[in-house]
Write an enzyme that holds these catalytic residues in place. Structure first.
Site, mmCIF file in Angstrom:
data_model
loop_
_atom_site.group_PDB
_atom_site.id
_atom_site.type_symbol
_atom_site.label_atom_id
_atom_site.label_comp_id
_atom_site.label_asym_id
_atom_site.label_seq_id
_atom_site.Cartn_x
_atom_site.Cartn_y
_atom_site.Cartn_z
ATOM 1 C CG ASP A 54 -1.790 1.230 1.336
ATOM 2 O OD1 ASP A 54 -1.810 2.028 0.380
ATOM 3 O OD2 ASP A 54 -2.448 1.403 2.382
ATOM 4 C CD GLU A 133 35.250 11.268 4.445
ATOM 5 O OE1 GLU A 133 35.314 12.058 5.415
ATOM 6 O OE2 GLU A 133 35.965 11.386 3.435
ATOM 7 C CD GLU A 135 31.800 13.206 10.776
ATOM 8 O OE1 GLU A 135 32.982 13.435 10.444
ATOM 9 O OE2 GLU A 135 30.995 14.091 11.129
ATOM 10 C CD GLU A 190 35.240 12.687 12.809
ATOM 11 O OE1 GLU A 190 35.470 13.769 13.395
ATOM 12 O OE2 GLU A 190 35.783 12.391 11.735
ATOM 13 C CD GLU A 197 34.787 9.671 9.150
ATOM 14 O OE1 GLU A 197 35.568 9.420 8.215
ATOM 15 O OE2 GLU A 197 34.655 10.813 9.637
ATOM 16 C CG HIS A 246 33.008 15.268 4.739
ATOM 17 N ND1 HIS A 246 34.214 15.272 5.415
ATOM 18 C CD2 HIS A 246 32.241 16.210 5.335
ATOM 19 C CE1 HIS A 246 34.172 16.176 6.374
ATOM 20 N NE2 HIS A 246 32.985 16.749 6.359
ATOM 21 N NE ARG A 317 41.596 17.925 6.007
ATOM 22 C CZ ARG A 317 41.252 16.682 5.654
ATOM 23 N NH1 ARG A 317 39.984 16.345 5.632
ATOM 24 N NH2 ARG A 317 42.171 15.799 5.323
ATOM 25 C CD GLU A 334 36.142 15.858 1.539
ATOM 26 O OE1 GLU A 334 36.198 14.863 2.270
ATOM 27 O OE2 GLU A 334 36.889 16.860 1.669
ATOM 28 N NE ARG A 336 35.558 19.923 4.571
ATOM 29 C CZ ARG A 336 36.156 18.963 5.260
ATOM 30 N NH1 ARG A 336 36.589 17.874 4.638
ATOM 31 N NH2 ARG A 336 36.315 19.065 6.557
#
Length: 445
Positions: A54, A133, A135, A190, A197, A246, A317, A334, A336
């Site tokens: 359903d 990645e 977490e 982490e 992680e 990420h 970063r 990447e 983030r």
């Protein structure tokens, strides 16, 4: 495309492993895993794509007057759950959703990603590879078996036992994942207390999104065996780092990574730059999909390593998009900002569409920002053309409503139901009286 496993091979595994029940799993619009469990006697029916459910009871699917939906198991997704062995094991298939007339259901997030991958193939690319990645936090269960706010440890980044008291739970999660076929690359504590992680190998987009959903299920299941509650909520605690997911992305053609070009600066191809530019151009517009909860925006604030500024760099970063150092087949972009509450199929759909828009229109990215964006003044950010991601879910929804590329990537059905559901979520949050308000105003006024 032929399946990795045949029906005969699946039946052989079922007999060898003493499987007694089958879960037919799928993912709803909000990223929640749903399933129908059937006894082994019904497997033939399921593999003939005749298992009905359903759809009107599932968030973002269909109205009650058009509720019949069919589950089409993906044979490649077959896996036996290692922890279910007392009275016969449980296995699962991940399913696509189809209409009664045999056409794919447009509100199926997994089908939505397949549709966007088809557009990628029409541009000449053969694969969209991703690695994530995700977490998570581990909290203790209370005496009633309900999640508490008591953390399991006070460890920090890369800490180990006895400071990292989640070590044994994390190790058991890795063992279960490996038994299910995951290639685990690393696991560690982490930055925040109680935060962890576990990294698993990249793969093509459909398989990796399936793996994300399986990963979440395994983490939560094994954590409970340790009397813990695992949560992928982006910001469960004030004053500490939040949980992100990420996303590393690359495009392939004929087995070669098209982001890699030794003749170019940084060994990044034109396609890599165009793809990055697409991610940046649409960043504010897809954030509602990649960060889909009210709580997501408590993480996207300065001071906790979560990116909230639209910029890119190959060397630091702090911006939204980073180019990791690895080259060759590992060359990747990447992003983030994404958090683990995102529906992975929908998130990868909008990210792929954004990157392909950059390639299709050969959009040139702005200059890379190689200094710490968090330490720049507002004036410096303005001078460098650095915009800020939406500050709330409602802000993000408004940005989404201005971008036809992202809307098309989702498709009309998912887009309209997503906007409606998230506007309701925001309104519930907006009208709720929160403890902070009582602490601030109850005695003051």
């Amino acid at each position: 495309m032929s399946s990795r496993l045949s029906k005969e091979e699946i039946y052989a595994i079922i007999k060898e492993e003493n499987v007694r029940f089958i879960r037919l799993q799928f993912t709803d619009m909000l990223g929640t895993i749903k399933n129908v469990e059937i006894p082994l006697s019904q497997l033939d029916k399921a593999l003939d794509n005749k298992m009905m459910f359903d759809g009107s009871s599932i968030e973002g699917f269909v109205r009650i007057e058009e509720s019949d939906m069919y589950l089409y198991p993906d044979l490649d997704s077959f896996v036996v759950f290692p922890w279910t062995s007392d009275k016969g094991k449980v296995a699962r298939f991940i399913c696509d959703i189809f209409n009664p007339d045999g056409t794919p259901f447009e509100g199926c997030p997994r089908y939505t990603l397949k549709r966007n991958l088809k557009k990628m193939e029409e541009l000449g690319y053969s694969a969209f590879n991703i690695g994530t990645e995700p977490e998570f936090f581990l909290f203790k269960l209370d005496q009633y078996g309900e999640p508490s706010l008591e953390l399991n440890d006070r460890g920090g980044y890369f800490d180990l036992g006895p400071t990292d008291l989640g070590e044994s739970c994390r190790r058991d999660i890795v063992l279960e994942l490996e038994e299910m076929g995951f290639e685990i690359e690393a696991s560690h504590h982490e930055g925040a207390p109680g935060q962890h992680e576990i990294d698993f190998k990249y793969s093509d987009a459909i398989k990796h999104c399936d793996d994300i959903q399986t990963f979440k299920l395994v983490v939560k299941t094994i954590a409970r065996k340790h009397n813990l509650h695992a949560t992928f909520m982006p910001k469960p605690l004030f004053g500490v780092h939040g949980s992100g997911m990420h996303v590393n992305m690359s495009l392939f053609k004929d087995g070669e990574n098209v982001f890699y070009d030794t003749s170019k600066e940084l060994q990044l191809s034109d396609d890599a730059h165009y793809f990055t530019a697409g991610l940046l151009r649409h960043a504010k517009n897809y954030t509602a999909v990649t960060n889909p909860t009210v709580n997501s925006y408590k993480r996207l604030v300065p001071g906790y390593e979560a990116p909230c500024h639209v910029a890119w760099s190959a060397f630091n970063r702090s911006p939204l998009v980073r180019i990791p150092y690895s080259r060759g087949l590992s060359t990747r972009v990447e992003l983030r900002s994404v958090d683990p509450t995102a529906n992975p199929y929908m998130a990868m759909s909008v990210l792929l569409a954004s990157g392909l828009d950059g390639i299709r229109n050969q959009i040139t990215p702005p200059e890379s920002i190689d200094q710490n964006v968090y330490e720049m003044t507002e004036q410096e950010r303005q001078e460098n053309g650095i915009e800020t991601l939406p500050a709330t879910l409602m802000d993000a929804l408004k940005e989404l409503q201005n971008d036809t590329i992202i809307q098309t990537a989702l498709g009309n059905h998912l887009y309209e139901h997503f906007i409606e559901a998230k506007q309701i979520e925001w309104d519930m949050f907006r009208t709720t009286v929160h403890p902070w308000e009582r602490e601030q105003y109850l005695t003051m006024y």
